[in-house]
Each structure stands twice: as C-alpha cells, then as structure tokens.
Write a protein that holds these residues in place. Structure first.
Motif, short mmCIF file in Angstrom:
data_model
loop_
_atom_site.label_atom_id
_atom_site.label_comp_id
_atom_site.label_asym_id
_atom_site.label_seq_id
_atom_site.Cartn_x
_atom_site.Cartn_y
_atom_site.Cartn_z
N GLU A 1 -12.92 -17.29 -5.84
CA GLU A 1 -14.05 -17.24 -4.92
C GLU A 1 -13.70 -16.52 -3.62
O GLU A 1 -14.60 -16.21 -2.83
CB GLU A 1 -14.50 -18.68 -4.60
CG GLU A 1 -15.00 -19.45 -5.83
CD GLU A 1 -15.34 -20.88 -5.50
OE1 GLU A 1 -15.16 -21.27 -4.32
OE2 GLU A 1 -15.79 -21.61 -6.41
N VAL A 2 -12.42 -16.28 -3.40
CA VAL A 2 -12.00 -15.56 -2.19
C VAL A 2 -12.41 -14.10 -2.30
O VAL A 2 -12.11 -13.43 -3.29
CB VAL A 2 -10.48 -15.67 -1.99
CG1 VAL A 2 -10.03 -14.87 -0.77
CG2 VAL A 2 -10.07 -17.13 -1.85
N THR A 3 -13.09 -13.60 -1.30
CA THR A 3 -13.50 -12.20 -1.26
C THR A 3 -12.92 -11.53 -0.02
O THR A 3 -12.58 -12.21 0.96
CB THR A 3 -15.04 -12.06 -1.24
OG1 THR A 3 -15.55 -12.74 -0.07
CG2 THR A 3 -15.65 -12.69 -2.48
N ASP A 4 -12.79 -10.22 -0.08
CA ASP A 4 -12.28 -9.50 1.08
C ASP A 4 -13.40 -9.28 2.09
O ASP A 4 -14.52 -9.78 1.92
CB ASP A 4 -11.62 -8.19 0.65
CG ASP A 4 -12.59 -7.25 -0.05
OD1 ASP A 4 -13.82 -7.46 0.05
OD2 ASP A 4 -12.13 -6.29 -0.69
N LYS A 5 -13.13 -8.52 3.13
CA LYS A 5 -14.13 -8.33 4.18
C LYS A 5 -15.34 -7.53 3.72
O LYS A 5 -16.38 -7.54 4.38
CB LYS A 5 -13.47 -7.65 5.39
CG LYS A 5 -12.54 -8.56 6.16
CD LYS A 5 -12.08 -7.93 7.46
CE LYS A 5 -11.24 -8.92 8.27
NZ LYS A 5 -10.77 -8.32 9.55
N LYS A 6 -15.20 -6.83 2.61
CA LYS A 6 -16.34 -6.11 2.04
C LYS A 6 -17.08 -6.96 1.00
O LYS A 6 -17.99 -6.45 0.35
CB LYS A 6 -15.88 -4.80 1.41
CG LYS A 6 -15.35 -3.80 2.43
CD LYS A 6 -15.00 -2.48 1.77
CE LYS A 6 -14.51 -1.47 2.80
NZ LYS A 6 -14.17 -0.16 2.18
N GLY A 7 -16.66 -8.20 0.86
CA GLY A 7 -17.31 -9.10 -0.08
C GLY A 7 -16.95 -8.84 -1.52
O GLY A 7 -17.68 -9.28 -2.43
N ARG A 8 -15.83 -8.21 -1.77
CA ARG A 8 -15.45 -7.82 -3.13
C ARG A 8 -14.54 -8.87 -3.77
O ARG A 8 -13.60 -9.34 -3.15
CB ARG A 8 -14.77 -6.45 -3.13
CG ARG A 8 -15.74 -5.33 -2.78
CD ARG A 8 -15.07 -3.99 -2.60
NE ARG A 8 -16.06 -2.94 -2.36
CZ ARG A 8 -15.76 -1.69 -2.02
NH1 ARG A 8 -14.49 -1.34 -1.90
NH2 ARG A 8 -16.71 -0.81 -1.82
N THR A 9 -14.84 -9.16 -5.00
CA THR A 9 -14.06 -10.12 -5.76
C THR A 9 -12.91 -9.42 -6.47
O THR A 9 -12.74 -8.20 -6.37
CB THR A 9 -14.94 -10.82 -6.81
OG1 THR A 9 -15.37 -9.84 -7.78
CG2 THR A 9 -16.16 -11.46 -6.17
N VAL A 10 -12.16 -10.22 -7.21
CA VAL A 10 -11.04 -9.67 -7.97
C VAL A 10 -11.53 -8.67 -9.02
O VAL A 10 -10.86 -7.67 -9.31
CB VAL A 10 -10.25 -10.82 -8.62
CG1 VAL A 10 -11.12 -11.64 -9.55
CG2 VAL A 10 -9.04 -10.31 -9.36
N LEU A 11 -12.73 -8.89 -9.58
CA LEU A 11 -13.27 -7.95 -10.57
C LEU A 11 -13.65 -6.63 -9.92
O LEU A 11 -13.45 -5.56 -10.51
CB LEU A 11 -14.49 -8.57 -11.26
CG LEU A 11 -15.14 -7.73 -12.36
CD1 LEU A 11 -14.14 -7.40 -13.46
CD2 LEU A 11 -16.35 -8.45 -12.95
N HIS A 12 -14.19 -6.70 -8.71
CA HIS A 12 -14.54 -5.46 -8.00
C HIS A 12 -13.32 -4.56 -7.81
O HIS A 12 -13.37 -3.36 -8.08
CB HIS A 12 -15.15 -5.80 -6.64
CG HIS A 12 -16.55 -6.32 -6.69
ND1 HIS A 12 -16.85 -7.64 -6.52
CD2 HIS A 12 -17.74 -5.70 -6.91
CE1 HIS A 12 -18.15 -7.82 -6.61
NE2 HIS A 12 -18.72 -6.64 -6.85
#
Length: 645
Positions: free
Chosen positions: A325-336
């Motif tokens: 559920e952790v996303t980076d500052k661009k809102g991207r997940t591990v799949l992104h």
C-alpha cells in the motif's frame, strides 16, 4: 641555534628527537635544554652504504657509523629514514638497534606522511609492529613528562590521506597487526581518514570479515556510533558480508533503520542488488524498516520491483503484508514502477501474487493505471500481459479522461504483429471524450468540405481493425525508397539467373563417360532429375524475365519502370521458389542411395515455406490480398485469444 649552518657539533648533543608537524625538539647536553628547529634543517641525503646496511640488516656497519649522524639521513625521493628502510625489509634486529640509539626516528615521516609504523602495518610484520608500538608507548611517556602538551600520540599519526597505522593494517588485511594496534590504543577505531572511512568500514569493504568481527565483538564500546555504526551496516549489506550484518544487528538493532543522505536504509541497498540473505536478516525481528521511504517516497519494495528481483519482493510482502500500500510521491505502486522499468517477469509475478491482486487497477496521482503507463512508456509486451489479465480494468480513464487505448491511438507506431496484438486486447475500450473530440475536430471538418490530416487512427476509417493502426505505414513511399526497391529486384534476379544457369550445366549425378549415351546425364530417366530440370528452368526463365523487364523499361521513364515493380516482385518470388525446389530435387538425386537423407532437401524446403507463409499470413503488414483480409484477421484474433502468439 641552527643545525643547518653546522655551528652546533652533533657530538655536543645528547640526542632525543621528537618530530611532529614540521618541528623537531632536541634535548641537548646534560641539562636537557630543548631546542626547536625546522624539520628540513636536519635532513641529509642517505649514504648508499647505510641504505644497503638497513635493507640487509648489517649491524656491523651501523656500529662503525656515528649513531648521531644516521638520524638525519633520508632517501632523496621518498624521504625515507633508515628506520623506514629497515622496517620495509623486515630487519627486526636492525630496527631494535636503531630504536635504542635513536627512538625519535619512530616519529619521522616520509614524503607520503607515513611513519615507520605505517610501513610495518602495510607489510604486516607483527614482530616489528609490536616493537614499534612498545617504543611509541615509551616515547609518549617521555613526551608527556617533558611538558609538551600539544604533541599528538605517536600511535595516532596520520599520513597525507589521513590514514592511521590501523587504517593501513586493515586495508591490507593484516589481522595480527590490526589486533596489536587496537589493543594498544582502542581510540584508533573511532578515527576516520580523508574519505570518512573508519577501520571498521575498511574491513567490511575489503571483505576482511575476521577483522570486522574482532572490532565488533571485542571492542564495541570503542566505536563511534555516529561515524561507524551508521555506515557499517550499509557497507556490510553492499558487500554481502552476511556474518557482519548479523553481528551489527545483534549489537545495534536500530542501525537497520538508519538512513543515509539520500534517505536510503540498508534494506534499500539489499533490495537494489537482490541480496535475499541480507533482506531476511534485516526483516527478522523488526520489519518496520520495510516502510521507510526516501525523499521521493520510494520504499525498498519499489526498488526491488524496479530492478526485477522477484524473490526479494516476495519476501518483503510475506513479512509485511500491507507494505504494497506504500506509494511514492507520485502515487505509484510497486506495479507501476515494475511497468516503467520494463520488468516483464516482475509484472507477471505481481499479478500472480494473491496479496498484490488489489493493486492492479490502482491509479497514480495523474490517474494512470499500470496499463496506462505501459502504453505511455511503450512497454508493448507488458501491455499485452496486463490487458489479458481478467482483473484489469481496460476502460479505466486517467485525469485527462483518456483510456489506455486512447493514448495508444495517439502514438505514432509502425504496424507489426505485436501492435495488432495490442489492438486486439484493447479494442472497444476507447473513451467517449476521445470520440467526441475526434468528431468535433475531424469529422465535422470533412462534412463541411475542409481537408486535413486525420491523425486519430481509432475513428479515421470508421471501423476498428488493425489496418488503421499506423498512419504512416500506408503512405506512399518516396522516390528514393522506390529506386532502392528496383535496384534490389535487379540484383536478386541477376543472382538467381547466374546460379540457375550454372546449375543447368553441372547437373546432379554427373554425366555418362562411355557408351552410346556418352555425355548424357546419368539420371536423365529419373523423376527427381526431371523435376530438378523443370524447377531450375522455371527459376532461370522468371529471373531473366525480371532482368529483361527492368532493362527494357529503363530506357523510357522512371515512372514506367516503377509501374512494373509489382510484376517484377511476383516473378522474383516464383524464381526463388523454383530455385528452392530445384535444390531439393538435386539433393534427392545425389543421395538416391540413402533413404533418409535424400528427403532432407524436401523437408527443409517444406519447413521453410511453411514458416514463411504462416508468418506472411498472420503478419498485418504483409502484402494485402483481396478476399484474405478477414480470414487472416480471424486467425490472428483466435491465436491472440488463446495466447498462442
């Protein structure tokens, strides 16, 4: 008083020399009067015989020489004293004799700033190191008793790179010497060199786990927490020193959560290099480190996915089920991030993990799903992987109200089998806003008679098939391309004509050498030989016809010549086919006595033609033949649906 001027006789001095930071302190006579002088004023070129004596350990020469003179002699280039030379060549007795008469040489540095103790540490001679350490301790006591408080401790002298003798011993992997120095002065463990590296870091980086273990287990209290422990764990992870990682985590458990200047924890580095063992050690007992993110919001899970380390991703998810559920500052997940980096294997692995199935349709801050990003970054293989997944919402729109198919349609692409495959899986998912925009900007203009180039391939032809995928493929080729095609036709036709002409007079099986049919072909009555002649003649005739057409039309205009280009292509195709069958027939004739090998030519030619025609039939960019378009498209879609291609 100036020694350089020679106004003071060496015999008048009771020698004790302490040398730090360019100053020499000499005690004179019975009254021990201290004298300060420049270091350069007491440096004389070394006698070659003295150098040889020090290198060979010749004590007799040393005894014959005035002990008050060799103190000032140094080599010309590196400014090594006689003690440097003796240490370098491991002359223990010579070193003992020098230190008895001139212990001050222990503090004399060469041009690299190295004391004799540095040299002993580099070569790893324990006996000399112990001798120098004992002398250094005694010398330190003498310095302290003389009241010179500004002088540094002899064991902590540094060279030009700010390395102590302990740094030199550790860097060269000399365990015994390093242990000797650590026992003599534990404070050496907290000193760093010009590269900000402590002895512990050098041991880890050099792979000297025995030295590192000694430091951590025997002298843990001597380590500077800020300097050593903060970097030691990252260094151990970086160099895959798993034993050291265990010891560090045991002694300082919180070091796993320490971050460097870019915000990365040791787990980030373990994920970067796919170090599964280090990842296991870092997550044992305290998995909170998996939730640490850097300045960009990147977690260790993001790093592992970006690099394609599936085993690390699986381990982190097992230890921390909600870390996805952790996303980076661009809102991207591990799949992104796996899609952006083009990690096909990682994308497949994520889709197959039950705990990660919920992120397949997650959107970033711009509203893009993983499918959107796969299209944007042109990761075509990943597009097909995602589009075929049943949980993928292919009609999802981003913040610009565009679906993945809308973005795909706006990209300039060349027609190919993979492009047709993407079209098949995304077709029918275009958004209404894209259709409305096309109607307003293109269709209405055409209805009122305005002309313009329609760049949207989804609606330009009024039906959704792969023939409209590329707006550049169906454009007429320029004149340069056409001329190149004609030249290639002529070259191939000439080559085939030459080969088949030669084959007609060097027939397989040879000629009869006697009898009434002398000079006739040996196999003239055999069917395979007749087939060879027929196919060879067909290849020759059609290739010659192509050459003739190109020659006959060349004297007119270029445009007349180009009109026959399609006819020339067909005839070359027939000529190539005839040459292949002639080859197979010739092999059959030559190997008539071998039942298995004689069929080899026909089998190989048959396989080649089968593969060629299959590729031609399925490839959307191949020559369009009326009546075959729908069957070809149906077969392609059928193969796409069942994942055969």
């Amino acid at each position: 008083m100036n020694l350089e001027s020679g106004s003071l006789s060496a015999a008048c001095l009771s020698w004790k020399l302490f040398d730090w930071d360019g100053l020499a302190i000499i005690t004179m006579g019975p009254c021990k009067l201290p004298i300060l002088c420049k270091k350069k004023s007491i440096a004389w070129a070394m006698d070659p015989e003295l150098y040889e004596a020090a290198a060979s350990g010749n004590l007799n020469f040393l005894k014959r020489m005035d002990p008050n003179l060799h103190v000032f002699q140094v080599t010309k280039q590196q400014q090594n004293t006689v003690l440097h030379i003796a240490v370098k060549f491991k002359q223990v007795e010579f070193c003992q004799h020098i230190l008895i008469s001139s212990s001050s040489l222990l503090l004399k540095c060469n041009s690299k700033g190295e004391s004799p103790l540095h040299v002993a540490a580099k070569i790893g001679c324990l006996e000399i190191a112990e001798l120098l350490v004992d002398c250094a301790k005694q010398l330190q006591r003498d310095v302290e008793s003389s009241g010179v408080s500004a002088l540094r401790k002899p064991l902590r002298m540094v060279n030009l790179e700010k390395d102590t003798a302990l740094h030199a011993a550790v860097r060269n992997g000399h365990f015994a010497v390093a242990k000797c120095l650590m026992e003599a002065d534990q404070g050496l463990l907290g000193l760093v060199n010009a590269a900000n590296a402590s002895p512990l870091c050098l041991a880890i980086e050099g792979g000297f786990s025995r030295i590192a273990s000694l430091i951590l287990e025997t002298f843990p209290k001597s380590l500077n927490g800020d300097i050593n422990m903060k970097t030691a764990l990252r260094s151990a992870v970086f160099h895959s020193q798993h034993d050291i990682v265990k010891i560090l985590l045991k002694n300082v458990p919180n070091s796993r959560n320490e971050t460097d200047q870019i915000g990365w924890s040791p787990l980030h580095y373990a994920a970067l290099y796919g170090d599964l063992k280090s990842t296991q050690l870092l997550l044992q007992g305290n998995s909170s480190t998996a939730y640490i993110v850097d300045q960009d919001g990147t977690s260790a899970l993001h790093v592992a996915a970006f690099r394609g380390h599936t085993n690390v991703v699986e381990l982190i998810v097992q230890c921390c089920p909600d870390v996805h559920e952790v996303t980076d500052k661009k809102g991207r997940t591990v799949l992104h991030v796996a899609v952006i980096s083009g990690q096909e294997k990682m994308v497949r692995h994520i889709l197959e993990m039950p705990r990660l199935c919920g992120i397949i349709n997650e959107k970033d801050n711009e509203g893009n799903t993983a499918l959107h990003l796969a299209v944007i970054y042109k990761r075509d293989n990943i597009v097909t992987i995602l589009a075929r997944n049943r949980g993928m919402e292919r009609a999802a729109v981003n913040n610009n109200l565009l679906t993945a198919y809308d973005i795909f349609s706006l990209q300039p692409r060349k027609l190919s089998l993979l492009t047709a495959k993407i079209h098949y899986w995304l077709r029918g998912t275009h958004g209404l806003p894209a259709l409305q925009k096309w109607v307003n900007t293109n269709l209405k203009r055409e209805m009122i008679g305005e002309t313009g180039e329609d760049t949207n391939i989804l609606f330009a032809r009024g039906k959704h098939d792969e023939t409209s995928i590329s707006n550049t493929t169906n454009e007429a080729s320029d004149e340069t391309v056409k001329r190149s095609r004609l030249e290639i036709h002529l070259l191939i036709a000439t080559l085939i004509a030459t080969v088949t002409f030669q084959a007609a007079f060097t027939v397989p099986g040879g000629y009869k050498e006697d009898g009434p049919d002398k000079g006739m072909a040996q196999s003239i009555q055999k069917a395979p030989f007749k087939a060879f002649l027929i196919f060879n003649t067909i290849a020759f005739i059609f290739s010659i016809a192509t050459v003739y057409i190109q020659f006959a039309t060349s004297k007119f205009s270029y445009y007349l010549r180009s009109r026959y280009a399609s006819l020339a292509e067909v005839m070359i195709f027939i000529a190539v086919l005839g040459m292949l069958l002639a080859f197979a027939s010739g092999v059959y004739v030559e190997l008539a006595n071998s039942n298995g090998l004689r069929l080899m030519g026909y089998i190989l030619v048959g396989c080649f033609l089968l593969v060629y025609y299959a590729c031609w039939f399925l490839d959307p960019i191949s020559m369009q033949i009326p009546g075959l378009q729908q069957p070809r498209k149906y077969l392609r879609d059928l193969l796409f649906r069942y994942g055969i291609i």
